[in-house]
Design an enzyme around this catalytic site. Sequence first.
Site: not given
Ligand code: ZN
Length: 262
Positions: A38, A101, A143, A153
């Site tokens: 996050t 997430e 990601h 991330d």
């Molecule tokens: Zn992300």
Amino acid sequence: MSERLTPDSPVATKVFPSPNHGERRDGCVPDILLLHYTGMPDSGEALQWLCNPISQVSAHYFVFEDGRVLQLVPEIRRAWHAGVSAWDGDRDINSRSIGIEIAHPGHPGGLPPFPDAQIEAVIVLCRDIMERWRIPPQRVLAHSDVAPGRKQDPGEGFPWQRLSEAGVGHWIPPAPIRDGRFFSRGDQGMPVEALQAMFAMYGYGLRITGVFDEDTENVVTAFQRHFRPARVDGVADASTITTLRDLIAARSRGGAAGLTVA
Ligand SMILES: [Zn+2]
């Protein structure tokens, strides 16, 4: 549409609905599992943001530090977590992925270790999703893998090795870092072209230009975050290149990828 009360995954304790989702395009079904952090100090605030219509972002699942899992978006729907992204020739990653997430303060918060309970929950959740949707290990991605220029991330502190030992993700021990030939920003020629072709073959959205440009540096950096985290500097050193070559070889040996080598 009415919100479901029962989560798709038994690993999620409940549904905490986000309004931020749409229809998967072109009849796509999930065949990528995309992991995020996050990047916010407060998990409650991060959760609220993912459920706020103003934010226009969401994910299918949210994993708290203590391992609690909530479902925000039904798996059959297109959640909004990948943004501008590419993998293996596909550009609408949201339509073909499930997004998780992971509550974590991220690079802005100094990359603290991920708590054990949280990683355990991520593993169990990923295994359940992979099994139900038949997602192969090499399509469990960061990601940063699908958006190398924009995203960092879940970061180089994410325990990909531990996940792979539990059957989640494709990973091999990185080649040791030592001296040798390397490629970096500004280099050009056939070896750079060959390097770019290897990254593209593995799945990264990289144009083969023969010039080690900013995009190439971003992809090398993303690769290192995931597969050679001991040094993340965007320089394609011997260890990085060997690790990439071995990963491609391991994947084609595995056979599950359907990778065809001419
Ligand atoms: Zn992300």
